[in-house]
Design a protein around this motif. Structure first.
Motif, PDB file in Angstrom:
ATOM      1  N   LYS A 246       3.292 100.269 -34.946  1.00  0.00           N
ATOM      2  CA  LYS A 246       3.653 101.714 -35.294  1.00  0.00           C
ATOM      3  C   LYS A 246       3.527 102.413 -35.647  1.00  0.00           C
ATOM      4  N   GLN A 293       4.195 106.039 -33.918  1.00  0.00           N
ATOM      5  CA  GLN A 293       3.170 106.240 -33.162  1.00  0.00           C
ATOM      6  C   GLN A 293       3.322 105.709 -31.897  1.00  0.00           C
ATOM      7  N   THR A 295       2.398 106.687 -28.337  1.00  0.00           N
ATOM      8  CA  THR A 295       1.272 107.006 -28.572  1.00  0.00           C
ATOM      9  C   THR A 295      -0.375 107.088 -29.014  1.00  0.00           C
ATOM     10  N   PRO A 296      -1.285 106.764 -28.919  1.00  0.00           N
ATOM     11  CA  PRO A 296      -2.029 107.399 -29.666  1.00  0.00           C
ATOM     12  C   PRO A 296      -2.684 108.940 -29.736  1.00  0.00           C
ATOM     13  N   GLY A 297      -1.658 109.386 -29.108  1.00  0.00           N
ATOM     14  CA  GLY A 297      -1.395 111.323 -28.789  1.00  0.00           C
ATOM     15  C   GLY A 297       0.098 111.794 -29.139  1.00  0.00           C
ATOM     16  N   THR A 335      -8.347 115.294 -28.027  1.00  0.00           N
ATOM     17  CA  THR A 335      -8.649 115.087 -29.484  1.00  0.00           C
ATOM     18  C   THR A 335      -8.650 116.398 -30.823  1.00  0.00           C
TER      19      THR A 335
END
Length: 385
Positions: A246, A293, A295-297, A335
């Motif tokens: 990450k 990172q 989390t993905p968001g 997104t």
């Protein structure tokens, strides 16, 4: 029977005209980005400042790009993109309709892409991605005065550009920008660079030279588009990014050399102290940056830049040092929509030039600090469409 013959003839005629269109398939994409927020600066010309400002993490833009299949793996490509300020609706990049990019060319999957128009140089295309400002942080995290153009302060007009396809992880390219002047070398530019990627590793290098940037209204870098106005601009640099899990860590080095600089469009004229002739202004920027990172968001990033300045003037040579530290957190609401907060601190130390360059100044603030220190914080909303 007669009616059927007429219908058949009409269909045959339509097919004859439609056949070339079916072969030359084309597409056009409309797109844009809005980045709007509030900035606080602790010292802008001697006073604190609160302002609404747009286009920091990424410049506001609206554009269109398109292709047409010409057969044999070759396509016509084009892109028209403008930059704008959301507060007032006015155009950026000197008021140009398509100031961010405007080009047309040919692209082949085996031989690469050849384009003509107003375009990015090789520093932006290949090297900038190893810096925080050129990848995930943007304007506020620029190296002092964006002296190396890793934040894309200017584009090159009248340019011819080649970009190779990616071959075993390697891609490269170059650009030549015409002066469009009877004095062929006046305000022309040329650059080249390359990138190598392998898994999480990215290596990059680039070189750029511009003769008389900011001279006139028709050259490679016009007077209303230049970062520095000088007799010559030369930038060379290299960088590395490595992603593991990450985490992404990066390091870059750039060396910027300005011969006979007279001004900078961010802080104005002159750069030298009264009665002093500034012969050469040099910057060496060493940057370390990292991003995690969670989390993905959601990610958090940090940057540190150590800049060594050489101020070579008729009054002597002075070598100030500039320390810049930045932090950023970004959270995706969807997104296409995210919110972010940024903070930046800068301090100038060492020898004094007796000019505006002794004062701290970060791009995105209203004005240079009245001292050798400056702090800026930004909270913003960004949407891509």
């Amino acid at each position: 029977m007669k009616r059927n013959r007429l219908a058949t003839a009409a269909l045959a005629t339509f097919a004859a005209f439609a056949a070339p269109c079916a072969f030359a398939q084309s597409s056009v994409t409309l797109y844009g980005l809005i980045d709007q927020g509030i900035v606080y600066t602790n010292n802008a010309g001697g006073s604190p400042a609160w302002e609404m400002a747009s286009g920091y993490a990424q410049g506001n833009r609206w554009g269109m790009r398109g292709t047409e299949d010409l057969g044999g793996g070759t396509r016509l490509v084009f892109q028209l993109e403008n930059g704008f300020e959301l507060n007032s609706g006015r155009l950026f990049q000197g008021g140009r309709l398509f100031g961010r990019e405007a080009y047309v060319g040919l692209s082949n999957e085996r031989f690469g892409t050849f384009t003509l128009g107003r375009q990015y140089d090789s520093v932006v295309d290949y090297l900038a991605q190893t810096t925080a400002n050129g990848s995930w942080a943007g304007f506020l995290f620029s190296h002092p005065y964006d002296n190396d153009n890793t934040d894309n302060s200017f584009r090159l007009g009248n340019s011819v550009k080649y970009a190779s396809p990616t071959i075993a992880g390697l891609k490269f390219g170059g650009l030549y920008s015409f002066s469009n002047d009877t004095n062929f070398a006046n305000n022309r530019a040329y650059s080249f660079g390359g990138q190598y990627t392998n898994g999480g590793l990215l290596l990059a290098a680039a070189w750029l030279q511009v003769n008389n940037p900011g001279a006139g209204t028709v050259g490679a870098i016009t007077s209303n588009d230049a970062s520095f106005i000088a007799g010559r601009m030369r930038v060379v640099g290299g960088g590395i990014n490595y992603t593991f899990g990450k985490t992404t860590a990066g390091f870059s080095y750039t060396n910027s050399n300005y011969k006979n600089p007279t001004g900078n469009n961010y802080i104005g004229l002159p750069l030298a102290a009264p009665g002093v002739r500034l012969d050469t202004l040099k910057f060496q920027n060493l940057e370390a940056n990292g991003r995690y990172q969670f989390t993905p968001g959601f990610f958090v990033g940090a940057q540190y830049v150590y800049t060594m300045m050489n101020y070579e003037a008729s009054s002597g040579t002075v070598k100030p040092k500039i320390h810049t530290v930045g932090l950023m957190a970004d959270y995706n609401l969807s997104t296409r929509t995210d919110v972010y907060v940024q903070g930046q601190y800068q301090r100038v130390i060492g020898g004094t030039t007796q000019s505006i360059l002794d004062n701290a100044f970060m791009l995105g603030t209203q004005a240079p600090s009245s001292t050798d220190k400056q702090v800026a914080v930004r909270v913003a909303l960004r949407h891509k469409f």
